[in-house]
Design a protein around this motif. Sequence first.
Motif, PDB file in Angstrom:
ATOM      1  N   TRP A 410       0.840  -1.199   0.000  1.00 33.37           N
ATOM      2  CA  TRP A 410       0.000   0.000   0.000  1.00 33.37           C
ATOM      3  C   TRP A 410       0.877   1.251   0.000  1.00 33.37           C
ATOM      4  CZ3 TRP A 410      -4.565   1.250  -1.385  1.00 33.37           C
ATOM      5  CH2 TRP A 410      -5.091   2.486  -1.028  1.00 33.37           C
ATOM      6  N   GLN A 411       0.415   2.298  -0.679  1.00 29.48           N
ATOM      7  CA  GLN A 411       1.150   3.566  -0.725  1.00 29.48           C
ATOM      8  C   GLN A 411       1.163   4.190   0.672  1.00 29.48           C
ATOM      9  OE1 GLN A 411      -1.011   6.679  -2.733  1.00 29.48           O
ATOM     10  NE2 GLN A 411      -2.832   6.318  -1.505  1.00 29.48           N
ATOM     11  N   GLN A 412       2.281   4.215   1.329  1.00 30.51           N
ATOM     12  CA  GLN A 412       2.362   4.828   2.657  1.00 30.51           C
ATOM     13  C   GLN A 412       2.931   6.236   2.528  1.00 30.51           C
ATOM     14  OE1 GLN A 412       0.775   3.571   4.965  1.00 30.51           O
ATOM     15  NE2 GLN A 412       0.682   1.364   4.616  1.00 30.51           N
ATOM     16  N   ILE A 413       2.218   7.064   1.758  1.00 31.83           N
ATOM     17  CA  ILE A 413       2.617   8.453   1.573  1.00 31.83           C
ATOM     18  C   ILE A 413       1.375   9.307   1.414  1.00 31.83           C
ATOM     19  CG2 ILE A 413       2.924   8.028  -0.909  1.00 31.83           C
ATOM     20  CD1 ILE A 413       4.916  10.353  -0.950  1.00 31.83           C
ATOM     21  N   ALA A 414       1.404  10.471   2.014  1.00 30.22           N
ATOM     22  CA  ALA A 414       0.339  11.463   1.843  1.00 30.22           C
ATOM     23  C   ALA A 414       0.986  12.768   1.384  1.00 30.22           C
ATOM     24  CB  ALA A 414      -0.419  11.675   3.145  1.00 30.22           C
ATOM     25  N   TYR A 415       0.439  13.355   0.330  1.00 30.61           N
ATOM     26  CA  TYR A 415       0.990  14.584  -0.263  1.00 30.61           C
ATOM     27  C   TYR A 415       0.086  15.767   0.047  1.00 30.61           C
ATOM     28  CZ  TYR A 415       2.540  17.930  -3.821  1.00 30.61           C
ATOM     29  OH  TYR A 415       2.991  19.062  -4.467  1.00 30.61           O
ATOM     30  N   HIS A 416       0.686  16.914   0.281  1.00 33.88           N
ATOM     31  CA  HIS A 416      -0.078  18.128   0.614  1.00 33.88           C
ATOM     32  C   HIS A 416       0.543  19.328  -0.083  1.00 33.88           C
ATOM     33  CE1 HIS A 416      -1.028  21.724   3.111  1.00 33.88           C
ATOM     34  NE2 HIS A 416      -2.153  21.096   3.371  1.00 33.88           N
ATOM     35  N   ARG A 417      -0.320  20.215  -0.569  1.00 30.22           N
ATOM     36  CA  ARG A 417       0.172  21.495  -1.084  1.00 30.22           C
ATOM     37  C   ARG A 417      -0.849  22.587  -0.819  1.00 30.22           C
ATOM     38  NH1 ARG A 417       3.493  22.659  -6.618  1.00 30.22           N
ATOM     39  NH2 ARG A 417       3.967  24.848  -6.184  1.00 30.22           N
ATOM     40  N   TYR A 418      -0.395  23.616  -0.127  1.00 25.57           N
ATOM     41  CA  TYR A 418      -1.225  24.795   0.166  1.00 25.57           C
ATOM     42  C   TYR A 418      -0.749  25.917  -0.737  1.00 25.57           C
ATOM     43  CZ  TYR A 418      -3.245  28.691   2.825  1.00 25.57           C
ATOM     44  OH  TYR A 418      -3.939  29.825   3.195  1.00 25.57           O
ATOM     45  N   TRP A 419      -1.658  26.447  -1.556  1.00 32.43           N
ATOM     46  CA  TRP A 419      -1.290  27.323  -2.672  1.00 32.43           C
ATOM     47  C   TRP A 419      -1.490  28.815  -2.407  1.00 32.43           C
ATOM     48  CZ3 TRP A 419       0.259  25.630  -7.664  1.00 32.43           C
ATOM     49  CH2 TRP A 419       0.246  24.250  -7.859  1.00 32.43           C
ATOM     50  N   MET A 420      -2.089  29.202  -1.300  1.00 33.39           N
ATOM     51  CA  MET A 420      -2.490  30.605  -1.132  1.00 33.39           C
ATOM     52  C   MET A 420      -1.268  31.485  -0.835  1.00 33.39           C
ATOM     53  SD  MET A 420      -6.200  30.239   0.756  1.00 33.39           S
ATOM     54  CE  MET A 420      -6.583  31.982   0.612  1.00 33.39           C
ATOM     55  N   HIS A 421      -0.737  32.107  -1.863  1.00 33.67           N
ATOM     56  CA  HIS A 421       0.517  32.858  -1.768  1.00 33.67           C
ATOM     57  C   HIS A 421       0.377  34.178  -1.010  1.00 33.67           C
ATOM     58  CE1 HIS A 421       2.922  30.621  -4.937  1.00 33.67           C
ATOM     59  NE2 HIS A 421       1.721  30.070  -5.024  1.00 33.67           N
ATOM     60  N   ASN A 422      -0.742  34.832  -1.137  1.00 28.12           N
ATOM     61  CA  ASN A 422      -0.864  36.191  -0.615  1.00 28.12           C
ATOM     62  C   ASN A 422      -1.974  36.293   0.428  1.00 28.12           C
ATOM     63  OD1 ASN A 422       1.184  37.094  -2.363  1.00 28.12           O
ATOM     64  ND2 ASN A 422      -0.294  37.267  -4.034  1.00 28.12           N
ATOM     65  N   ASP A 423      -1.861  35.477   1.444  1.00 25.64           N
ATOM     66  CA  ASP A 423      -2.858  35.416   2.511  1.00 25.64           C
ATOM     67  C   ASP A 423      -2.537  36.489   3.551  1.00 25.64           C
ATOM     68  OD1 ASP A 423      -4.596  34.823   4.526  1.00 25.64           O
ATOM     69  OD2 ASP A 423      -3.922  32.767   4.833  1.00 25.64           O
ATOM     70  N   ILE A 424      -3.071  37.704   3.348  1.00 24.24           N
ATOM     71  CA  ILE A 424      -2.751  38.807   4.257  1.00 24.24           C
ATOM     72  C   ILE A 424      -3.635  38.796   5.503  1.00 24.24           C
ATOM     73  CG2 ILE A 424      -1.874  40.273   2.400  1.00 24.24           C
ATOM     74  CD1 ILE A 424      -4.544  41.796   2.502  1.00 24.24           C
ATOM     75  N   THR A 425      -4.556  37.839   5.597  1.00 21.14           N
ATOM     76  CA  THR A 425      -5.366  37.706   6.805  1.00 21.14           C
ATOM     77  C   THR A 425      -4.701  36.775   7.811  1.00 21.14           C
ATOM     78  OG1 THR A 425      -7.404  38.051   5.539  1.00 21.14           O
ATOM     79  CG2 THR A 425      -7.616  37.033   7.712  1.00 21.14           C
TER      80      THR A 425
END
Length: 536
Positions: A410-425
């Motif tokens: 089984w694939q024992q890997i989880a991938y994540h990517r958060y794309w919000m570059h300009n989160d001024i809040t």
Amino acid sequence: MAPSTRPNIIFIMADDHASKAISCYGAGINHTPNLDRLAKDGMRFNHCYVNNSICTPSRAAILTGTHSHVNLVRTLDSKLDNRLPNLAKQLRSGGYQTAMVGKWHLGEGKAHQPSGFDYWSVLPDQGEYWDPHFIEEDGMKQVDGYVTDIIMDKCLDWIDERDKKKPFFLMCHHKAPHRSWECDDKHRDLYKDPIKVPENFTDNYKHRARAARVAKMRVAEDLTYFDLGLVQPDGGKRVGEKMTDLWNVYDRKVPAPEDVTEMRLMDREDGTVFTFETKEELAKFKYQRYMQRYLRTIQSIDDNVGRMLDYLDKDPQLKENTLLVYTSDQGFFLGEHGWFDKRFMYEESFQMPLLARFPSKIPAGTVNDDLVSNVDFAPTFLELTGVSTPSYMQGISFLPLLQGEKVEKWQQIAYHRYWMHNDITHFAYAHYGCRDQRYKLIYWYNEPLDAEGARPADGDHKEWELFDCEEDPLELFNVWSEEKYGEVRERMTKLLEQKMMEIGDEMVHDKEEEKDMAAAKPGVLSRLWTGSGKSR
């Protein structure tokens, strides 16, 4: 004609429901008897992860079975093009009745309304907790009452009225427990005893990337009067108020002045007045207030999961032939690292709860520790129903895991990517990474804009973090630069590179690194990065 024997699927999803706020996960902060009942009758996953820890992209990944760079729903402001293929369309083509009820949050208007569903009734934008409006094919309608109850009412009504000769797929999407945490009146007196403060609530981020230090998601500093159900006091600078905070009543943060003894906070509902002797006392007050409001909204979800379980249990054939799934669109911080909100790849935000019951297929009372992702949901449901899985989907069916099988490769890997570059809040840096059963690797590649729209002037903040989740489950110590983790660092960077190549996601590097990349062979990440936490 006899009722269909093909499996039905009921997919219940909350918004921002942390695994720790389900009692069967063992944190001990609240009691959710009906969600526990679902786990007892089926399977609990301990390592289900979101591909992009923010509401809109997660919902798109679940519906399409693809990552954010493929479905193009990368940020909170993205919209899903309803001409794209999706799980509901595939199931409907395969003979299923389909319905979507509750929070949609993938855009409004004809180009972005739900597609592939025979019936849909969805909340506009974030929706309201009380007397909510719903968008349907024939326009907007307002319904009196509490939103969590109303969503379940609509779901049960649709199941009652369905064509009994055909199998069905129902997506039941709750608004709760999303901010602003407005509970049903019957739950206002719950959780008045102090809730245990997380061990890392006072995290000083000393051994971490800069991204952790600059994030504006702190319980002690960034919750608002509206979040906490408080009246905004008079007093100006004397009580720590600033005129710059007055532009939006809902965004006005409760201050934490050096001298808190002048502060008088008042409960919006009953007028109770709160005073404080120290900043630490004020911070813990905010934490308790936040948790009370958050957990009370979850109680209504638990009540309504109970309603669904009772409904299914009344019809043995329906019960045996229905996969009932409960999850959230991502995790949520409940004071860990001092934070609320999500966005980050740190565990509390990254991990999704996942409970599943299917009496004819899933062994009761089982727990699974394999790594699965929200991108895997659609292929799993399609394999279960016998409907073909289209080649564009990037997830992998975990149906064998649901059925209690041991899958050695089984694939024992989880991938994540958060794309919000300009989160001024929230000042949450963009990043990508992966984790396996023990280690987590994160690359912080973005320098977000500040409140004035300018880039930070104090240097390059691209950094790597590596966590040993077995030795350091609280994720307090970045071991990227430690010599003894050299082999792990190299293995995890190769694993990340392989996963990104597999799904077709693009690595981000500065111009100097791009020159190296142009001449490099596979394995470039492990060669580019040395023992420093900073990019070279």
